[in-house]
Design a protein around this motif. Structure first.
Motif, PDB file in Angstrom:
ATOM      1  N   ALA A 145       0.835  -1.203   0.000  1.00  0.00           N
ATOM      2  CA  ALA A 145       0.000   0.000   0.000  1.00  0.00           C
ATOM      3  C   ALA A 145       0.865   1.247   0.000  1.00  0.00           C
ATOM      4  O   ALA A 145       0.529   2.267  -0.623  1.00  0.00           O
ATOM      5  N   GLU A 146       2.024   1.170   0.670  1.00  0.00           N
ATOM      6  CA  GLU A 146       2.943   2.313   0.695  1.00  0.00           C
ATOM      7  C   GLU A 146       3.506   2.583  -0.697  1.00  0.00           C
ATOM      8  O   GLU A 146       3.605   3.739  -1.121  1.00  0.00           O
ATOM      9  N   ASN A 147       3.871   1.517  -1.423  1.00  0.00           N
ATOM     10  CA  ASN A 147       4.343   1.689  -2.803  1.00  0.00           C
ATOM     11  C   ASN A 147       3.284   2.363  -3.659  1.00  0.00           C
ATOM     12  O   ASN A 147       3.583   3.269  -4.451  1.00  0.00           O
ATOM     13  N   VAL A 148       2.022   1.907  -3.525  1.00  0.00           N
ATOM     14  CA  VAL A 148       0.919   2.466  -4.303  1.00  0.00           C
ATOM     15  C   VAL A 148       0.717   3.937  -3.939  1.00  0.00           C
ATOM     16  O   VAL A 148       0.538   4.796  -4.826  1.00  0.00           O
ATOM     17  N   ALA A 149       0.751   4.232  -2.654  1.00  0.00           N
ATOM     18  CA  ALA A 149       0.564   5.616  -2.202  1.00  0.00           C
ATOM     19  C   ALA A 149       1.613   6.536  -2.811  1.00  0.00           C
ATOM     20  O   ALA A 149       1.301   7.634  -3.296  1.00  0.00           O
ATOM     21  N   GLU A 150       2.874   6.089  -2.811  1.00  0.00           N
ATOM     22  CA  GLU A 150       3.948   6.905  -3.373  1.00  0.00           C
ATOM     23  C   GLU A 150       3.815   7.013  -4.893  1.00  0.00           C
ATOM     24  O   GLU A 150       4.041   8.074  -5.477  1.00  0.00           O
ATOM     25  N   VAL A 158       1.121   6.839  -6.785  1.00  0.00           N
ATOM     26  CA  VAL A 158      -0.058   7.561  -7.258  1.00  0.00           C
ATOM     27  C   VAL A 158      -0.156   8.961  -6.652  1.00  0.00           C
ATOM     28  O   VAL A 158      -0.785   9.847  -7.217  1.00  0.00           O
ATOM     29  N   GLY A 159       0.501   9.137  -5.490  1.00  0.00           N
ATOM     30  CA  GLY A 159       0.447  10.438  -4.827  1.00  0.00           C
ATOM     31  C   GLY A 159      -0.691  10.545  -3.832  1.00  0.00           C
ATOM     32  O   GLY A 159      -1.456  11.526  -3.861  1.00  0.00           O
ATOM     33  N   LEU A 160      -0.821   9.531  -2.959  1.00  0.00           N
ATOM     34  CA  LEU A 160      -1.895   9.502  -1.963  1.00  0.00           C
ATOM     35  C   LEU A 160      -1.313   9.250  -0.586  1.00  0.00           C
ATOM     36  O   LEU A 160      -0.167   8.812  -0.450  1.00  0.00           O
ATOM     37  N   ALA A 161      -2.122   9.487   0.443  1.00  0.00           N
ATOM     38  CA  ALA A 161      -1.775   9.031   1.785  1.00  0.00           C
ATOM     39  C   ALA A 161      -1.870   7.504   1.821  1.00  0.00           C
ATOM     40  O   ALA A 161      -2.688   6.908   1.122  1.00  0.00           O
ATOM     41  N   ARG A 162      -1.033   6.874   2.622  1.00  0.00           N
ATOM     42  CA  ARG A 162      -1.006   5.409   2.661  1.00  0.00           C
ATOM     43  C   ARG A 162      -2.352   4.833   3.098  1.00  0.00           C
ATOM     44  O   ARG A 162      -2.825   3.841   2.556  1.00  0.00           O
ATOM     45  N   VAL A 163      -3.004   5.476   4.067  1.00  0.00           N
ATOM     46  CA  VAL A 163      -4.294   4.972   4.541  1.00  0.00           C
ATOM     47  C   VAL A 163      -5.346   5.059   3.440  1.00  0.00           C
ATOM     48  O   VAL A 163      -6.219   4.192   3.320  1.00  0.00           O
ATOM     49  N   THR A 164      -5.258   6.105   2.609  1.00  0.00           N
ATOM     50  CA  THR A 164      -6.196   6.244   1.488  1.00  0.00           C
ATOM     51  C   THR A 164      -5.947   5.162   0.447  1.00  0.00           C
ATOM     52  O   THR A 164      -6.887   4.529  -0.057  1.00  0.00           O
ATOM     53  N   ALA A 165      -4.677   4.945   0.114  1.00  0.00           N
ATOM     54  CA  ALA A 165      -4.337   3.895  -0.858  1.00  0.00           C
ATOM     55  C   ALA A 165      -4.840   2.539  -0.377  1.00  0.00           C
ATOM     56  O   ALA A 165      -5.369   1.741  -1.164  1.00  0.00           O
ATOM     57  N   ARG A 166      -4.706   2.282   0.919  1.00  0.00           N
ATOM     58  CA  ARG A 166      -5.146   0.988   1.455  1.00  0.00           C
ATOM     59  C   ARG A 166      -6.654   0.802   1.293  1.00  0.00           C
ATOM     60  O   ARG A 166      -7.118  -0.292   0.991  1.00  0.00           O
ATOM     61  N   ARG A 167      -7.430   1.878   1.458  1.00  0.00           N
ATOM     62  CA  ARG A 167      -8.883   1.771   1.286  1.00  0.00           C
ATOM     63  C   ARG A 167      -9.249   1.374  -0.141  1.00  0.00           C
ATOM     64  O   ARG A 167     -10.118   0.539  -0.371  1.00  0.00           O
ATOM     65  N   TYR A 168      -8.573   1.985  -1.117  1.00  0.00           N
ATOM     66  CA  TYR A 168      -8.834   1.632  -2.513  1.00  0.00           C
ATOM     67  C   TYR A 168      -8.411   0.194  -2.802  1.00  0.00           C
ATOM     68  O   TYR A 168      -9.110  -0.541  -3.504  1.00  0.00           O
ATOM     69  N   LEU A 169      -7.279  -0.209  -2.263  1.00  0.00           N
ATOM     70  CA  LEU A 169      -6.790  -1.567  -2.494  1.00  0.00           C
ATOM     71  C   LEU A 169      -7.717  -2.604  -1.874  1.00  0.00           C
ATOM     72  O   LEU A 169      -7.977  -3.668  -2.460  1.00  0.00           O
ATOM     73  N   GLU A 170      -8.233  -2.300  -0.692  1.00  0.00           N
ATOM     74  CA  GLU A 170      -9.191  -3.220  -0.051  1.00  0.00           C
ATOM     75  C   GLU A 170     -10.455  -3.337  -0.887  1.00  0.00           C
ATOM     76  O   GLU A 170     -11.024  -4.428  -1.030  1.00  0.00           O
ATOM     77  N   TYR A 171     -10.909  -2.218  -1.465  1.00  0.00           N
ATOM     78  CA  TYR A 171     -12.093  -2.254  -2.329  1.00  0.00           C
ATOM     79  C   TYR A 171     -11.819  -3.090  -3.578  1.00  0.00           C
ATOM     80  O   TYR A 171     -12.639  -3.929  -3.974  1.00  0.00           O
ATOM     81  N   LEU A 172     -10.665  -2.889  -4.213  1.00  0.00           N
ATOM     82  CA  LEU A 172     -10.318  -3.650  -5.413  1.00  0.00           C
ATOM     83  C   LEU A 172     -10.173  -5.136  -5.108  1.00  0.00           C
ATOM     84  O   LEU A 172     -10.533  -5.987  -5.934  1.00  0.00           O
ATOM     85  N   GLU A 173      -9.667  -5.441  -3.920  1.00  0.00           N
ATOM     86  CA  GLU A 173      -9.536  -6.856  -3.532  1.00  0.00           C
ATOM     87  C   GLU A 173     -10.909  -7.503  -3.365  1.00  0.00           C
ATOM     88  O   GLU A 173     -11.152  -8.629  -3.806  1.00  0.00           O
ATOM     89  N   LYS A 174     -11.847  -6.770  -2.755  1.00  0.00           N
ATOM     90  CA  LYS A 174     -13.210  -7.287  -2.588  1.00  0.00           C
ATOM     91  C   LYS A 174     -13.889  -7.508  -3.937  1.00  0.00           C
ATOM     92  O   LYS A 174     -14.694  -8.421  -4.101  1.00  0.00           O
TER      93      LYS A 174
END
Length: 228
Positions: free
Chosen positions: A180-185, A187-203
């Motif tokens: 999630a940290e790699n994705v955040a960096e 794309v340019g997001l906060a890590r917690v925000t990136a994790r929310r999107y990743l959790e949605y995509l995983e679901k």
């Protein structure tokens, strides 16, 4: 209620997808499919002949793809609205389609509800424009923001389509699972925000989780796209 029946042309090379699109569109009040084309060159000729209100167009097609066709539609000044319906998820394609004035961009695979929402929005937009010779800024903002809210309404609160697409494009470019940290960096997001999107995509089944165990500390979840 629609002022009139909107006439729709389908430009899609897959006959099965053509038929699914036709059935979905004609289930919605106020829309009639008046023709189909198997590629962009054929689609341009049918636009000239049939003069539809709305074109549903794929991007990946033989002979002449959707991007070239959309550009030609605008260059030649055809008075037709465009909805792209395609598997293309990269940001360059999305940007080019929207820059050329597409009303909506629907990604395959899609459900009937997404088509219905798009055409309901289109009907409202066209009918409100037809009822007025001029618009105030307030009326224009209401039309635009109502459409944007509707496009995001399928997503959990706090997520939006543009950021989701950026993350999808980033993941598609990765050969190995990323955190999630790699994705955040990336794309340019906060890590917690990136994790929310990743959790949605995983679901949704669009990404898989690869749990990696280090020496000390908690295991790290890394994400890889399932669409390759």
């Amino acid at each position: 209620m629609a002022i009139h029946s909107f006439r729709v042309l389908l430009i899609e090379d897959d006959p099965m997808v053509q038929e699914v699109n036709r059935q979905f569109i004609e289930k919605i009040d106020g829309f009639t499919v008046i023709g189909t084309a198997a590629n962009g060159a054929e689609g341009i000729e049918m636009i000239k002949k049939l003069k539809p209100d709305l074109v549903f167009i794929d991007i990946f097609m033989p002979e002449q793809d959707g991007l070239k066709t959309i550009h030609q539609i605008r260059k030649e000044g055809h008075s037709v609205d465009i909805i792209a319906i395609t598997a293309a998820a990269d940001m360059d394609t999305v940007r080019l389609v929207l820059q050329n004035g597409a009303f909506d961009y629907i990604m395959k695979p899609f459900k009937f509800e997404r088509i219905k929402k798009s055409l309901d929005n289109y009907r409202t937009f066209r009918n409100q424009l037809q009822n007025k010779s001029t618009l105030t800024q307030k009326e224009l903002d209401e039309l635009r923001f109502e459409r944007e809210e509707s496009e995001n309404s399928d997503l959990p609160k706090g997520l939006n389509v543009v950021t989701l697409n950026k993350i999808i494009v980033y993941l598609n470019d990765q050969e190995q699972p990323v955190s999630a940290e790699n994705v955040a960096e990336g794309v340019g997001l906060a890590r917690v925000t990136a994790r929310r999107y990743l959790e949605y995509l995983e679901k949704c089944g669009n990404v898989a989780i690869d749990v990696q165990y280090g020496g000390v500390g908690r295991p790290i979840n890394r994400y890889i796209t399932t669409r390759k």
